[in-house]
Design an enzyme around this catalytic site. Structure first.
Site, PDB file in Angstrom:
ATOM      1  CG  ASP A   1      -1.692   1.205   1.448  1.00 26.39           C
ATOM      2  OD1 ASP A   1      -2.280   1.662   0.449  1.00 26.39           O
ATOM      3  OD2 ASP A   1      -1.755   1.724   2.581  1.00 26.39           O
ATOM      4  CG  LEU A   2       2.141   5.464  -1.846  1.00 33.04           C
ATOM      5  CD1 LEU A   2       2.586   5.544  -3.294  1.00 33.04           C
ATOM      6  CD2 LEU A   2       1.552   6.804  -1.450  1.00 33.04           C
ATOM      7  CG  ASP A   3      -2.030   7.268   0.498  1.00 25.68           C
ATOM      8  OD1 ASP A   3      -1.739   8.471   0.449  1.00 25.68           O
ATOM      9  OD2 ASP A   3      -2.433   6.626  -0.484  1.00 25.68           O
TER      10      ASP A   3
ATOM     11  CD1 TRP B   1     -10.596  12.948   2.812  1.00 23.21           C
ATOM     12  CD2 TRP B   1     -12.282  13.972   1.736  1.00 23.21           C
ATOM     13  NE1 TRP B   1     -10.900  12.210   1.690  1.00 23.21           N
ATOM     14  CE2 TRP B   1     -11.926  12.814   1.023  1.00 23.21           C
ATOM     15  CE3 TRP B   1     -13.305  14.787   1.243  1.00 23.21           C
ATOM     16  CZ2 TRP B   1     -12.580  12.431  -0.165  1.00 23.21           C
ATOM     17  CZ3 TRP B   1     -13.958  14.416   0.067  1.00 23.21           C
ATOM     18  CH2 TRP B   1     -13.591  13.253  -0.614  1.00 23.21           C
TER      19      TRP B   1
ATOM     20  CE  LYS C   1      -4.797   6.930   9.098  1.00 22.80           C
ATOM     21  NZ  LYS C   1      -4.046   6.605  10.303  1.00 22.80           N
ATOM     22  N   GLY C   2      -7.402   4.081   3.361  1.00 20.44           N
ATOM     23  CA  GLY C   2      -7.531   2.950   2.438  1.00 20.44           C
ATOM     24  C   GLY C   2      -8.823   2.955   1.633  1.00 20.44           C
ATOM     25  CB  VAL C   3     -12.042   4.447   2.323  1.00 22.71           C
ATOM     26  CG1 VAL C   3     -13.413   4.612   1.702  1.00 22.71           C
ATOM     27  CG2 VAL C   3     -12.091   3.456   3.477  1.00 22.71           C
TER      28      VAL C   3
ATOM     29  CB  SER D   1     -13.260   9.342   1.400  1.00 18.49           C
ATOM     30  OG  SER D   1     -12.287   8.334   1.360  1.00 18.49           O
TER      31      SER D   1
ATOM     32  CB  SER E   1      -2.106   2.872  -3.496  1.00 18.89           C
ATOM     33  OG  SER E   1      -2.785   4.007  -3.035  1.00 18.89           O
TER      34      SER E   1
ATOM     35  CB  SER F   1      -3.955   6.975  -3.848  1.00 18.08           C
ATOM     36  OG  SER F   1      -3.712   8.272  -4.311  1.00 18.08           O
ATOM     37  CG  HIS F   2      -7.375   7.663  -9.117  1.00 15.60           C
ATOM     38  ND1 HIS F   2      -8.331   7.396  -8.170  1.00 15.60           N
ATOM     39  CD2 HIS F   2      -7.715   6.939 -10.214  1.00 15.60           C
ATOM     40  CE1 HIS F   2      -9.221   6.561  -8.679  1.00 15.60           C
ATOM     41  NE2 HIS F   2      -8.869   6.264  -9.915  1.00 15.60           N
ATOM     42  CG  ASN F   3      -3.404  12.046  -6.211  1.00 15.03           C
ATOM     43  OD1 ASN F   3      -3.244  12.820  -7.149  1.00 15.03           O
ATOM     44  ND2 ASN F   3      -4.508  12.024  -5.484  1.00 15.03           N
TER      45      ASN F   3
ATOM     46  CD  GLU G   1      -3.453  -1.719   2.865  1.00 10.41           C
ATOM     47  OE1 GLU G   1      -3.512  -0.849   3.739  1.00 10.41           O
ATOM     48  OE2 GLU G   1      -3.852  -1.543   1.712  1.00 10.41           O
ATOM     49  CG  ASP G   2      -1.767   2.501   6.534  1.00 10.15           C
ATOM     50  OD1 ASP G   2      -2.146   2.088   5.412  1.00 10.15           O
ATOM     51  OD2 ASP G   2      -2.015   3.644   6.954  1.00 10.15           O
TER      52      ASP G   2
HETATM   53  C1  G6P Z   1      -5.631   5.790  -0.080  1.00 11.42           C
HETATM   54  C2  G6P Z   1      -5.839   6.681   1.139  1.00 11.42           C
HETATM   55  C3  G6P Z   1      -7.279   7.172   1.193  1.00 11.42           C
HETATM   56  C4  G6P Z   1      -7.685   7.803  -0.133  1.00 11.42           C
HETATM   57  C5  G6P Z   1      -7.524   6.805  -1.259  1.00 11.42           C
HETATM   58  C6  G6P Z   1      -7.850   7.412  -2.621  1.00 11.42           C
HETATM   59  O1  G6P Z   1      -6.209   4.562   0.138  1.00 11.42           O
HETATM   60  O2  G6P Z   1      -5.533   5.974   2.330  1.00 11.42           O
HETATM   61  O3  G6P Z   1      -7.383   8.109   2.249  1.00 11.42           O
HETATM   62  O4  G6P Z   1      -9.021   8.263  -0.095  1.00 11.42           O
HETATM   63  O5  G6P Z   1      -6.165   6.360  -1.281  1.00 11.42           O
HETATM   64  O6  G6P Z   1      -6.873   8.368  -2.932  1.00 11.42           O
HETATM   65  P1  G6P Z   1      -6.973   9.471  -4.052  1.00 11.42           P
HETATM   66  O7  G6P Z   1      -5.586  10.081  -4.017  1.00 11.42           O
HETATM   67  O8  G6P Z   1      -7.222   8.781  -5.355  1.00 11.42           O
HETATM   68  O9  G6P Z   1      -8.049  10.419  -3.688  1.00 11.42           O
HETATM   69 MG    MG Z   2      -2.750   3.098   3.665  1.00 10.09          MG
END
Ligand code: G6P
Ligand code: MG
Length: 214
Positions: A8-10, A24, A44-46, A51, A115, A117-119, A170-171
């Site tokens: 996982d990344l974040d 947020w 987290k992870g959502v 979210s 992850s 996340s799109h980032n 994962e965290d």
């Molecule tokens: C990770 C983070 C979440 C976040 C999700 C989507 O899982 O823990 O907090 O909402 O990524 O990330 P994004 O950068 O695409 O909004």
């Molecule tokens: Mg995480």
């Protein structure tokens, strides 16, 4: 035999939960909802979309906004979040990550980022970790987010390894559930009380006992 580790990344590779929370909090405040750190835990992870729904439900206004309006709110959150992470450099990588990646590479074990996340690709680039990563899952290419196993299964498929040959790191509770649902060994990073479903938990990446990987 372990052939791949999917991270996982974040909260695992770097700390972004503060930035997600700040972004947020600003959006929630704009629509009259106040959120505290306990709400942040559940984010987290959502995914971004989920979210926002959690935040709206927390404010008792789930259903108030149209899909289009919710998309705009999510877009604004992401624009603010991108500003907050725009200063990320290799200094933001958690201690022990580069050493672990180099160790896995030397052993011929593949490395993927799983992850929601799109980032993630932008952050991996900003932190100069690209050379270690064999594959980054694009969350828009999977049907279900964590706690469903899709993201981890997608990584295994792309790396051409069996789930039983993978370790997931994962965290978040949702992330550990996803790893276990994928049939992988789950390393939790954080509090063992919280990450009860993990096979093993360490306080940080730097503390991982490498003998469990090889
Ligand atoms: C990770 C983070 C979440 C976040 C999700 C989507 O899982 O823990 O907090 O909402 O990524 O990330 P994004 O950068 O695409 O909004
Ligand atoms: Mg995480």
């Amino acid at each position: 035999m372990i052939k791949a580790v999917i991270f996982d990344l974040d909260g695992v590779i770097t700390e972004t939960s503060h930035q997600h929370f700040e972004a947020w909090k600003a959006i929630a405040h704009m629509i009259g909802v106040e959120i505290d750190s306990s709400v942040n835990e559940s984010l987290k992870g959502v995914s971004r979309e989920e979210s926002l729904k959690i935040i709206l439900a927390h404010g008792g206004i789930l259903g108030k906004y149209t899909e289009d309006e919710m998309e705009k709110l999510s877009f604004c959150k992401n624009e603010y979040y991108k500003q907050l992470i725009s200063q990320f450099t290799p200094e933001n990588v958690f201690e022990g990550v580069v050493e672990l990646f180099a160790f896995l590479r030397a052993k011929g074990i593949k490395i993927a980022i799983g992850s929601a996340s799109h980032n993630a690709p932008a952050l991996i680039k900003a932190m100069a970790l690209e050379e270690y990563i064999d594959y980054i899952v694009d969350p828009s290419e999977v049907k279900k987010g964590k706690p469903a196993p899709d993201i981890f299964l997608k990584a295994a498929e792309a790396l051409e390894v069996e789930p039983s040959e993978c370790i997931g790191v994962e965290d978040a509770i949702a992330g550990i559930k996803a790893i276990k649902a994928a049939g992988m060994y789950a390393i939790g990073i954080g509090d063992a009380e919280v990450l009860k479903e993990a096979d093993i938990v360490f306080n940080s990446i730097a503390e991982i006992d490498l003998s469990i990987i090889t």
